[in-house]
Enzyme design. Structure first.
Site, PDB file in Angstrom:
ATOM      1  N   GLU A  28     -50.955  19.094  75.749  1.00 39.30           N
ATOM      2  CA  GLU A  28     -49.940  18.314  75.042  1.00 39.30           C
ATOM      3  C   GLU A  28     -48.759  18.183  76.002  1.00 39.30           C
ATOM      4  OE1 GLU A  28     -47.677  20.026  71.550  1.00 39.30           O
ATOM      5  OE2 GLU A  28     -49.164  18.766  70.530  1.00 39.30           O
ATOM      6  N   ASP A  47     -41.289   3.864  80.969  1.00 42.23           N
ATOM      7  CA  ASP A  47     -42.081   4.754  81.821  1.00 42.23           C
ATOM      8  C   ASP A  47     -42.261   4.084  83.178  1.00 42.23           C
ATOM      9  OD1 ASP A  47     -42.379   6.578  79.801  1.00 42.23           O
ATOM     10  OD2 ASP A  47     -44.527   6.319  79.560  1.00 42.23           O
ATOM     11  N   ASN A  48     -42.117   4.873  84.257  1.00 41.56           N
ATOM     12  CA  ASN A  48     -42.264   4.372  85.621  1.00 41.56           C
ATOM     13  C   ASN A  48     -43.279   5.233  86.367  1.00 41.56           C
ATOM     14  OD1 ASN A  48     -40.057   2.555  85.180  1.00 41.56           O
ATOM     15  ND2 ASN A  48     -38.653   4.214  85.618  1.00 41.56           N
ATOM     16  N   ARG A  59     -37.693  10.133  98.752  1.00 38.85           N
ATOM     17  CA  ARG A  59     -37.113   9.090  97.889  1.00 38.85           C
ATOM     18  C   ARG A  59     -35.905   9.704  97.195  1.00 38.85           C
ATOM     19  NH1 ARG A  59     -40.990   4.653  96.667  1.00 38.85           N
ATOM     20  NH2 ARG A  59     -43.002   5.240  97.541  1.00 38.85           N
ATOM     21  N   HIS A  62     -31.175   9.392  93.815  1.00 41.43           N
ATOM     22  CA  HIS A  62     -30.876   8.220  92.990  1.00 41.43           C
ATOM     23  C   HIS A  62     -30.331   8.611  91.620  1.00 41.43           C
ATOM     24  CE1 HIS A  62     -34.502   6.332  95.270  1.00 41.43           C
ATOM     25  NE2 HIS A  62     -33.396   6.205  95.976  1.00 41.43           N
ATOM     26  N   LYS A  72     -34.181  11.496  83.220  1.00 42.24           N
ATOM     27  CA  LYS A  72     -35.563  11.292  83.665  1.00 42.24           C
ATOM     28  C   LYS A  72     -36.395  12.529  83.370  1.00 42.24           C
ATOM     29  CE  LYS A  72     -34.289   8.432  87.636  1.00 42.24           C
ATOM     30  NZ  LYS A  72     -34.353   8.295  89.106  1.00 42.24           N
ATOM     31  N   HIS A 119     -31.434  12.287  91.366  1.00 39.86           N
ATOM     32  CA  HIS A 119     -32.842  12.706  91.454  1.00 39.86           C
ATOM     33  C   HIS A 119     -33.416  12.287  92.799  1.00 39.86           C
ATOM     34  CE1 HIS A 119     -37.239  11.904  90.770  1.00 39.86           C
ATOM     35  NE2 HIS A 119     -37.129  13.198  90.504  1.00 39.86           N
ATOM     36  N   TYR A 132     -42.536   9.024  85.600  1.00 38.58           N
ATOM     37  CA  TYR A 132     -41.349   9.515  84.905  1.00 38.58           C
ATOM     38  C   TYR A 132     -40.926   8.548  83.819  1.00 38.58           C
ATOM     39  CZ  TYR A 132     -38.967   6.604  88.462  1.00 38.58           C
ATOM     40  OH  TYR A 132     -38.592   5.576  89.295  1.00 38.58           O
ATOM     41  N   ASP A 143     -27.500   0.839  89.808  1.00 36.50           N
ATOM     42  CA  ASP A 143     -28.354   1.634  90.694  1.00 36.50           C
ATOM     43  C   ASP A 143     -27.486   2.241  91.801  1.00 36.50           C
ATOM     44  OD1 ASP A 143     -30.454   2.715  92.104  1.00 36.50           O
ATOM     45  OD2 ASP A 143     -31.392   0.799  92.598  1.00 36.50           O
ATOM     46  N   LYS A 169     -32.343   1.117 101.394  1.00 35.66           N
ATOM     47  CA  LYS A 169     -31.255   1.534 100.491  1.00 35.66           C
ATOM     48  C   LYS A 169     -30.875   2.991 100.733  1.00 35.66           C
ATOM     49  CE  LYS A 169     -32.230   2.692  96.157  1.00 35.66           C
ATOM     50  NZ  LYS A 169     -32.582   2.634  94.730  1.00 35.66           N
ATOM     51  N   ASP A 170     -31.883   3.853 100.879  1.00 34.89           N
ATOM     52  CA  ASP A 170     -31.609   5.282 101.033  1.00 34.89           C
ATOM     53  C   ASP A 170     -31.057   5.648 102.412  1.00 34.89           C
ATOM     54  OD1 ASP A 170     -32.279   5.807  98.433  1.00 34.89           O
ATOM     55  OD2 ASP A 170     -34.330   6.423  98.883  1.00 34.89           O
TER      56      ASP A 170
END
Length: 188
Positions: A28, A47-48, A59, A62, A72, A119, A132, A143, A169-170
């Site tokens: 579960e 959901d991603n 990554r 963010h 998240k 994150h 996530y 963002d 971006k990062d």
């Protein structure tokens, strides 16, 4: 379902129980009543999922700013990853501090990253898949992020962390010291 807290208030490691037999297992993964005891008022809307082909893929860090701030609930569906939450609440006594958990299908664990936290993750195996669910829809104008290697934060990344895997971006995220006060304790 076991819930583990950290020295930094907010993030939670959630370890669902596995019922195993010769065929495999049943678990579960999410139960609202149990989750709500530890993170009240949370409602998931999206959901991603993402795949990182190379081990060492970085990554993050963010987050989304208000009014589209996201909590998240993160899970690793294949491979494994070091998952990180960073406190970006400017008036928090733990501002700039971080926690990490290794997530993998074998451990069957998840990390709750609440609003007010950045994150990030680094894949520990090739072909790692992260899933996530989030509490707010993706908003390009909200963002935001922080530099993954900010010395003030001092995340202890694994040796295989590869800066060449960073997105455009990062590569240009601001340092924590230059980050506007997007969150305060009362916002979260």
């Amino acid at each position: 379902m076991d819930i583990r807290t950290f020295e930094i208030e907010g993030p939670l490691e959630i370890i669902p129980r596995k019922i195993e037999d010769s065929r495999g297992y049943f678990s579960e993964i999410f139960r609202l009543d149990t989750f709500a005891e530890h993170a009240p008022g949370v409602e998931f809307v999206q959901d991603n999922q993402s795949l990182s082909v190379k081990s060492g893929t970085i990554r993050g860090i963010h987050f989304q700013s208000l009014p589209a701030a996201q909590g998240k609930l993160v899970r690793c569906l294949a491979g494994s990853l070091l998952d990180v939450a960073v406190d970006v609440r400017r008036d928090s006594p733990t501002f700039g501090r971080w926690i990490s958990v290794v997530l993998s299908p074998e451990q069957n664990n998840q990390l709750w990253v609440p609003v007010g936290f950045g994150h990030a993750f680094c894949t520990l195996e090739p072909d790692s898949v992260i899933g996530y669910r989030v509490t707010s829809y993706y908003s390009p104008e909200n963002d935001k992020g922080v530099a993954w290697d900010d010395a003030e934060i001092g995340i202890d990344w694994p040796d295989l962390a590869d800066p060449e895997t960073l997105s455009a971006k990062d590569r240009v995220q601001p340092r924590l010291a230059d980050l506007p006060a997007y969150f305060s304790m009362k916002d979260c």
